[in-house]
Design a protein around this motif. Structure first.
Motif, PDB file in Angstrom:
ATOM      1  N   ILE A  60       1.419   7.315   8.158  1.00 20.97           N
ATOM      2  CA  ILE A  60       2.198   6.673   7.092  1.00 20.97           C
ATOM      3  C   ILE A  60       2.777   5.391   7.704  1.00 20.97           C
ATOM      4  CG2 ILE A  60       4.349   7.949   7.654  1.00 20.97           C
ATOM      5  CD1 ILE A  60       4.823   8.067   4.586  1.00 20.97           C
ATOM      6  N   SER A  61       2.869   4.349   6.905  1.00 21.77           N
ATOM      7  CA  SER A  61       3.442   3.127   7.490  1.00 21.77           C
ATOM      8  C   SER A  61       4.627   2.671   6.661  1.00 21.77           C
ATOM      9  CB  SER A  61       2.386   2.026   7.606  1.00 21.77           C
ATOM     10  OG  SER A  61       2.002   1.597   6.332  1.00 21.77           O
ATOM     11  N   PHE A  62       5.647   2.217   7.367  1.00 18.17           N
ATOM     12  CA  PHE A  62       6.870   1.719   6.741  1.00 18.17           C
ATOM     13  C   PHE A  62       7.296   0.439   7.445  1.00 18.17           C
ATOM     14  CE2 PHE A  62       8.112   6.360   5.983  1.00 18.17           C
ATOM     15  CZ  PHE A  62       8.114   6.287   4.605  1.00 18.17           C
ATOM     16  N   THR A  63       7.777  -0.538   6.702  1.00 19.36           N
ATOM     17  CA  THR A  63       8.608  -1.565   7.318  1.00 19.36           C
ATOM     18  C   THR A  63      10.004  -0.955   7.416  1.00 19.36           C
ATOM     19  OG1 THR A  63       9.301  -2.461   5.199  1.00 19.36           O
ATOM     20  CG2 THR A  63       7.301  -3.417   6.205  1.00 19.36           C
ATOM     21  N   ARG A  64      10.877  -1.632   8.125  1.00 20.03           N
ATOM     22  CA  ARG A  64      12.252  -1.144   8.229  1.00 20.03           C
ATOM     23  C   ARG A  64      12.867  -0.985   6.835  1.00 20.03           C
ATOM     24  NH1 ARG A  64      16.814  -2.552  12.301  1.00 20.03           N
ATOM     25  NH2 ARG A  64      18.652  -2.008  11.117  1.00 20.03           N
ATOM     26  N   PHE A  71      10.903   7.838  12.283  1.00 19.57           N
ATOM     27  CA  PHE A  71       9.591   7.232  12.027  1.00 19.57           C
ATOM     28  C   PHE A  71       9.120   6.533  13.295  1.00 19.57           C
ATOM     29  CE2 PHE A  71       7.180   3.369  10.800  1.00 19.57           C
ATOM     30  CZ  PHE A  71       6.029   4.022  10.384  1.00 19.57           C
ATOM     31  N   LEU A 108       5.009  10.390  -0.715  1.00 21.81           N
ATOM     32  CA  LEU A 108       5.529   9.258  -1.483  1.00 21.81           C
ATOM     33  C   LEU A 108       5.455   9.521  -2.980  1.00 21.81           C
ATOM     34  CD1 LEU A 108       3.914   6.397   0.636  1.00 21.81           C
ATOM     35  CD2 LEU A 108       6.284   7.213   0.715  1.00 21.81           C
ATOM     36  N   LEU A 148       5.991  10.349  10.595  1.00 19.81           N
ATOM     37  CA  LEU A 148       7.338  10.527  10.054  1.00 19.81           C
ATOM     38  C   LEU A 148       7.734  11.986  10.241  1.00 19.81           C
ATOM     39  CD1 LEU A 148       9.767   9.617   8.167  1.00 19.81           C
ATOM     40  CD2 LEU A 148       8.327  10.335   6.243  1.00 19.81           C
ATOM     41  N   PHE A 193      13.147   4.606   1.482  1.00 18.45           N
ATOM     42  CA  PHE A 193      12.637   5.969   1.366  1.00 18.45           C
ATOM     43  C   PHE A 193      13.755   6.989   1.615  1.00 18.45           C
ATOM     44  CE2 PHE A 193      10.988   9.768   3.519  1.00 18.45           C
ATOM     45  CZ  PHE A 193      10.185  10.287   2.512  1.00 18.45           C
ATOM     46  N   GLU A 216      11.314  -0.587   3.928  1.00 25.39           N
ATOM     47  CA  GLU A 216      10.674   0.508   3.181  1.00 25.39           C
ATOM     48  C   GLU A 216      11.170   1.872   3.668  1.00 25.39           C
ATOM     49  OE1 GLU A 216       6.376  -1.710   2.300  1.00 25.39           O
ATOM     50  OE2 GLU A 216       6.645  -0.482   4.090  1.00 25.39           O
ATOM     51  N   PHE A 217      11.364   1.961   4.972  1.00 29.72           N
ATOM     52  CA  PHE A 217      11.857   3.216   5.545  1.00 29.72           C
ATOM     53  C   PHE A 217      13.268   3.505   5.012  1.00 29.72           C
ATOM     54  CE2 PHE A 217      13.866   5.298   9.421  1.00 29.72           C
ATOM     55  CZ  PHE A 217      13.300   6.541   9.202  1.00 29.72           C
ATOM     56  N   ASN A 262       3.031   5.827  13.691  1.00 34.59           N
ATOM     57  CA  ASN A 262       2.975   6.014  12.238  1.00 34.59           C
ATOM     58  C   ASN A 262       3.140   7.465  11.797  1.00 34.59           C
ATOM     59  OD1 ASN A 262       2.710   3.291  11.777  1.00 34.59           O
ATOM     60  ND2 ASN A 262       0.481   3.354  11.699  1.00 34.59           N
TER      61      ASN A 262
END
Ligand SMILES: [Fe+2]
Length: 273
Positions: free
Chosen positions: A42-46, A112, A20, A231, A52, A48-49, A229
Protein backbone atom coordinates in the motif's frame (compact mmCIF):
# COMPACT_ATOMS: atom_id res chain seq x y z
CA UNK A 1 7.19 -11.49 2.84
CA UNK A 2 5.70 -11.71 6.32
CA UNK A 3 3.35 -14.56 7.00
CA UNK A 4 1.17 -15.06 10.03
CA UNK A 5 2.38 -18.16 11.83
CA UNK A 6 -0.44 -20.69 11.98
CA UNK A 7 -0.18 -21.05 15.73
CA UNK A 8 -0.78 -17.34 16.25
CA UNK A 9 -4.38 -16.88 17.30
CA UNK A 10 -4.53 -13.26 16.33
CA UNK A 11 -3.75 -10.83 13.53
CA UNK A 12 -5.16 -10.52 10.02
CA UNK A 13 -3.72 -9.68 6.60
CA UNK A 14 -5.94 -7.47 4.44
CA UNK A 15 -5.59 -6.56 0.80
CA UNK A 16 -4.59 -2.95 0.05
CA UNK A 17 -7.65 -2.30 -2.13
CA UNK A 18 -9.96 -3.68 0.53
CA UNK A 19 -8.64 -1.63 3.46
CA UNK A 20 -9.30 1.59 1.53
CA UNK A 21 -12.76 0.43 0.51
CA UNK A 22 -14.28 -0.91 3.74
CA UNK A 23 -15.90 1.20 6.43
CA UNK A 24 -13.75 2.33 9.35
CA UNK A 25 -16.28 0.80 11.76
CA UNK A 26 -15.73 -2.59 10.11
CA UNK A 27 -11.96 -2.24 10.41
CA UNK A 28 -12.36 -1.33 14.08
CA UNK A 29 -14.51 -4.38 14.78
CA UNK A 30 -12.00 -6.59 13.00
CA UNK A 31 -9.28 -5.06 15.18
CA UNK A 32 -11.35 -5.83 18.28
CA UNK A 33 -11.40 -9.49 17.28
CA UNK A 34 -7.89 -9.81 15.87
CA UNK A 35 -5.79 -7.21 17.69
CA UNK A 36 -3.89 -6.05 14.62
CA UNK A 37 -4.03 -5.87 10.82
CA UNK A 38 -1.20 -5.99 8.28
CA UNK A 39 -1.63 -4.52 4.79
CA UNK A 40 1.03 -5.23 2.16
CA UNK A 41 1.87 -3.15 -0.91
CA UNK A 42 0.00 0.00 0.00
CA UNK A 43 1.39 3.45 -0.66
CA UNK A 44 0.72 6.67 1.19
CA UNK A 45 2.12 10.16 1.12
CA UNK A 46 2.37 11.71 4.55
CA UNK A 47 -0.87 13.62 3.89
CA UNK A 48 -2.70 10.53 2.64
CA UNK A 49 -1.53 8.56 5.66
CA UNK A 50 -2.75 11.29 8.04
CA UNK A 51 -6.06 11.44 6.20
CA UNK A 52 -6.45 7.67 6.47
CA UNK A 53 -5.89 7.31 10.20
CA UNK A 54 -7.70 10.51 11.20
CA UNK A 55 -10.89 8.68 10.19
CA UNK A 56 -10.48 6.36 13.19
CA UNK A 57 -10.91 8.98 15.92
CA UNK A 58 -9.31 12.05 17.42
CA UNK A 59 -5.67 12.34 16.37
CA UNK A 60 -3.33 12.18 19.38
CA UNK A 61 -0.64 14.84 19.18
CA UNK A 62 1.62 14.11 22.15
CA UNK A 63 0.42 16.88 24.36
CA UNK A 64 2.07 15.52 27.49
CA UNK A 65 3.97 12.40 26.50
CA UNK A 66 6.90 12.30 28.92
CA UNK A 67 8.83 10.07 26.52
CA UNK A 68 8.45 12.37 23.55
CA UNK A 69 8.74 16.02 24.59
CA UNK A 70 9.77 17.03 21.06
CA UNK A 71 6.57 15.90 19.35
CA UNK A 72 4.15 18.49 20.63
CA UNK A 73 2.05 19.23 17.58
CA UNK A 74 2.59 16.69 14.83
CA UNK A 75 -0.13 14.40 13.55
CA UNK A 76 2.44 12.11 11.89
CA UNK A 77 5.64 11.18 13.70
CA UNK A 78 8.46 10.07 11.42
CA UNK A 79 10.45 7.26 13.02
CA UNK A 80 13.73 7.27 11.16
CA UNK A 81 16.22 5.76 13.54
CA UNK A 82 17.84 8.89 14.89
CA UNK A 83 20.44 8.01 17.52
CA UNK A 84 19.60 9.06 21.09
CA UNK A 85 15.89 9.30 20.42
CA UNK A 86 13.66 7.11 22.57
CA UNK A 87 10.65 6.99 20.31
CA UNK A 88 12.17 7.51 16.87
CA UNK A 89 15.51 5.81 17.51
CA UNK A 90 16.97 2.48 16.53
CA UNK A 91 17.72 1.00 19.93
CA UNK A 92 15.55 -1.41 21.84
CA UNK A 93 12.14 -0.07 22.84
CA UNK A 94 10.86 -2.57 25.39
CA UNK A 95 7.29 -3.85 25.61
CA UNK A 96 4.76 -1.15 26.39
CA UNK A 97 1.37 0.19 25.41
CA UNK A 98 1.22 3.76 24.14
CA UNK A 99 -0.19 6.38 26.47
CA UNK A 100 -0.07 6.54 30.21
CA UNK A 101 -1.53 9.83 31.34
CA UNK A 102 -5.07 11.17 31.24
CA UNK A 103 -4.03 13.52 28.40
CA UNK A 104 -2.29 10.81 26.41
CA UNK A 105 -4.75 8.02 25.70
CA UNK A 106 -4.26 5.92 22.58
CA UNK A 107 -6.77 3.48 21.13
CA UNK A 108 -5.32 2.80 17.67
CA UNK A 109 -1.72 2.82 16.52
CA UNK A 110 -0.80 3.11 12.80
CA UNK A 111 2.65 2.38 11.42
CA UNK A 112 3.48 2.74 7.72
CA UNK A 113 6.82 1.63 6.26
CA UNK A 114 7.92 4.46 4.00
CA UNK A 115 11.42 3.19 3.35
CA UNK A 116 12.99 -0.06 4.48
CA UNK A 117 16.22 -1.66 3.35
CA UNK A 118 16.51 -5.39 3.78
CA UNK A 119 20.17 -5.59 4.70
CA UNK A 120 19.43 -7.55 7.86
CA UNK A 121 16.51 -8.67 9.97
CA UNK A 122 16.72 -6.19 12.84
CA UNK A 123 14.19 -3.54 13.69
CA UNK A 124 11.16 -5.80 13.97
CA UNK A 125 8.02 -4.50 15.63
CA UNK A 126 6.71 -7.19 17.98
CA UNK A 127 3.19 -7.47 19.32
CA UNK A 128 1.78 -9.25 22.37
CA UNK A 129 -1.81 -10.36 22.70
CA UNK A 130 -1.80 -9.59 26.42
CA UNK A 131 -5.50 -10.30 26.93
CA UNK A 132 -5.06 -13.96 26.06
CA UNK A 133 -1.68 -14.16 27.79
CA UNK A 134 -3.05 -12.70 31.03
CA UNK A 135 -5.84 -15.29 31.10
CA UNK A 136 -3.20 -18.01 31.08
CA UNK A 137 -0.65 -16.32 33.32
CA UNK A 138 1.07 -18.44 36.00
CA UNK A 139 -0.15 -17.59 39.50
CA UNK A 140 3.22 -16.25 40.66
CA UNK A 141 3.21 -13.63 37.87
CA UNK A 142 -0.51 -12.93 38.19
CA UNK A 143 -0.17 -12.03 41.88
CA UNK A 144 2.40 -9.35 41.09
CA UNK A 145 0.90 -8.02 37.85
CA UNK A 146 -2.59 -7.66 39.30
CA UNK A 147 -1.74 -7.10 42.97
CA UNK A 148 1.26 -4.78 43.19
CA UNK A 149 1.80 -1.17 42.17
CA UNK A 150 4.13 -0.67 39.20
CA UNK A 151 6.39 2.35 38.79
CA UNK A 152 8.67 3.79 36.13
CA UNK A 153 11.17 6.61 36.08
CA UNK A 154 12.68 8.34 33.06
CA UNK A 155 16.46 8.33 32.99
CA UNK A 156 17.56 11.81 32.05
CA UNK A 157 21.28 12.38 32.44
CA UNK A 158 22.14 13.64 35.89
CA UNK A 159 18.66 14.98 36.59
CA UNK A 160 16.95 12.86 39.23
CA UNK A 161 13.43 12.12 37.98
CA UNK A 162 10.62 11.10 40.27
CA UNK A 163 9.06 7.66 40.21
CA UNK A 164 5.65 7.66 38.57
CA UNK A 165 3.03 5.03 39.29
CA UNK A 166 1.78 3.29 36.14
CA UNK A 167 -1.94 2.46 36.22
CA UNK A 168 -1.48 -1.11 34.96
CA UNK A 169 -5.18 -1.81 34.51
CA UNK A 170 -7.91 0.78 34.02
CA UNK A 171 -11.31 1.28 32.40
CA UNK A 172 -14.08 -1.10 31.43
CA UNK A 173 -15.38 -2.58 28.19
CA UNK A 174 -13.78 -0.96 25.16
CA UNK A 175 -12.07 1.57 27.41
CA UNK A 176 -10.26 -1.23 29.30
CA UNK A 177 -6.51 -0.82 29.04
CA UNK A 178 -3.32 -2.39 30.26
CA UNK A 179 -0.49 0.08 30.70
CA UNK A 180 2.97 -1.19 31.47
CA UNK A 181 6.55 -0.31 30.60
CA UNK A 182 9.05 -3.15 30.61
CA UNK A 183 12.65 -2.39 31.51
CA UNK A 184 15.40 -2.40 28.88
CA UNK A 185 17.48 -5.55 28.45
CA UNK A 186 20.84 -5.55 30.14
CA UNK A 187 23.43 -4.03 27.79
CA UNK A 188 20.88 -1.87 25.98
CA UNK A 189 20.96 1.91 26.48
CA UNK A 190 18.05 2.47 28.87
CA UNK A 191 15.73 5.46 28.71
CA UNK A 192 13.70 4.48 31.75
CA UNK A 193 13.80 2.11 34.68
CA UNK A 194 11.08 0.15 36.44
CA UNK A 195 10.14 -0.74 40.00
CA UNK A 196 7.38 -2.80 41.60
CA UNK A 197 5.91 -2.35 45.06
CA UNK A 198 7.52 -4.67 47.61
CA UNK A 199 10.12 -6.17 45.24
CA UNK A 200 13.87 -5.77 45.60
CA UNK A 201 15.82 -4.71 42.52
CA UNK A 202 16.81 -8.34 41.85
CA UNK A 203 13.24 -9.64 42.37
CA UNK A 204 11.91 -6.91 40.11
CA UNK A 205 14.37 -7.80 37.35
CA UNK A 206 13.43 -11.46 37.64
CA UNK A 207 9.69 -10.65 37.57
CA UNK A 208 9.96 -8.64 34.35
CA UNK A 209 12.24 -11.26 32.82
CA UNK A 210 9.71 -14.03 33.59
CA UNK A 211 6.74 -11.96 32.43
CA UNK A 212 8.50 -11.03 29.21
CA UNK A 213 9.46 -14.65 28.52
CA UNK A 214 5.83 -15.68 29.08
CA UNK A 215 4.49 -12.97 26.76
CA UNK A 216 7.05 -13.77 24.09
CA UNK A 217 5.76 -17.31 23.58
CA UNK A 218 4.50 -17.85 20.01
CA UNK A 219 0.95 -18.31 21.24
CA UNK A 220 0.79 -14.65 22.25
CA UNK A 221 3.57 -13.02 20.25
CA UNK A 222 4.01 -11.85 16.67
CA UNK A 223 7.33 -10.51 15.37
CA UNK A 224 6.89 -8.29 12.32
CA UNK A 225 9.87 -7.73 10.04
CA UNK A 226 9.17 -4.69 7.90
CA UNK A 227 9.21 -4.43 4.16
CA UNK A 228 8.54 -1.21 2.30
CA UNK A 229 4.93 -0.09 1.79
CA UNK A 230 3.45 -2.10 4.62
CA UNK A 231 0.84 -0.76 6.98
CA UNK A 232 0.30 -2.10 10.49
CA UNK A 233 -2.79 -1.10 12.46
CA UNK A 234 -2.92 -2.16 16.07
CA UNK A 235 -5.58 -1.83 18.76
CA UNK A 236 -3.55 -0.40 21.63
CA UNK A 237 -6.17 -1.68 24.12
CA UNK A 238 -5.54 -5.30 23.17
CA UNK A 239 -1.83 -5.41 22.41
CA UNK A 240 1.52 -4.42 23.83
CA UNK A 241 4.31 -3.65 21.37
CA UNK A 242 8.06 -3.36 21.29
CA UNK A 243 10.85 -2.53 18.85
CA UNK A 244 13.85 -4.77 18.43
CA UNK A 245 17.11 -2.86 17.99
CA UNK A 246 18.71 -2.64 14.57
CA UNK A 247 22.18 -1.84 13.33
CA UNK A 248 23.36 1.72 13.30
CA UNK A 249 24.74 1.57 9.79
CA UNK A 250 23.67 0.00 6.54
CA UNK A 251 19.99 -0.31 7.41
CA UNK A 252 17.28 2.15 6.57
CA UNK A 253 13.99 1.90 8.40
CA UNK A 254 11.72 4.91 8.09
CA UNK A 255 8.25 4.44 9.50
CA UNK A 256 5.48 7.00 9.78
CA UNK A 257 3.34 6.72 12.87
CA UNK A 258 -0.12 7.97 13.72
CA UNK A 259 -2.14 7.60 16.92
CA UNK A 260 -5.85 8.05 17.48
CA UNK A 261 -8.27 7.98 20.36
CA UNK A 262 -11.88 6.98 19.93
CA UNK A 263 -14.43 9.63 20.89
CA UNK A 264 -16.01 8.97 24.32
CA UNK A 265 -19.52 8.57 22.88
CA UNK A 266 -18.36 5.71 20.63
CA UNK A 267 -16.83 3.91 23.60
CA UNK A 268 -19.87 4.27 25.84
CA UNK A 269 -22.14 2.81 23.15
CA UNK A 270 -20.50 -0.62 23.30
CA UNK A 271 -19.28 -2.10 26.54
CA UNK A 272 -18.10 -5.46 25.26
CA UNK A 273 -14.74 -6.38 26.62
FE1 LIG B 1 4.84 2.73 21.30
Amino acid sequence: MNRMPEFTLFGEVIDANEILRVQVTDIKSLLLRKGFIIVNDISFTREEFAMFFSGFGDVVRFVTDPLAPDYKSSDVTVLQGRPDDIVAGRGQLPLHADGGTTDFIVDHLFLFALEVSTSDNGGATCLVNYRLANLELPESLRRILFGRKHYMRIINGDVEQTWKEIPVFSGMGRAFRMMIYFPFDEGQPASWECAVEGLTTAECRQYYRDLQAFYRQPRYYYRHYWTQNQLLICDNRLMLHEREPYSSDGQTRILMRGLTREPADELSGDMRS
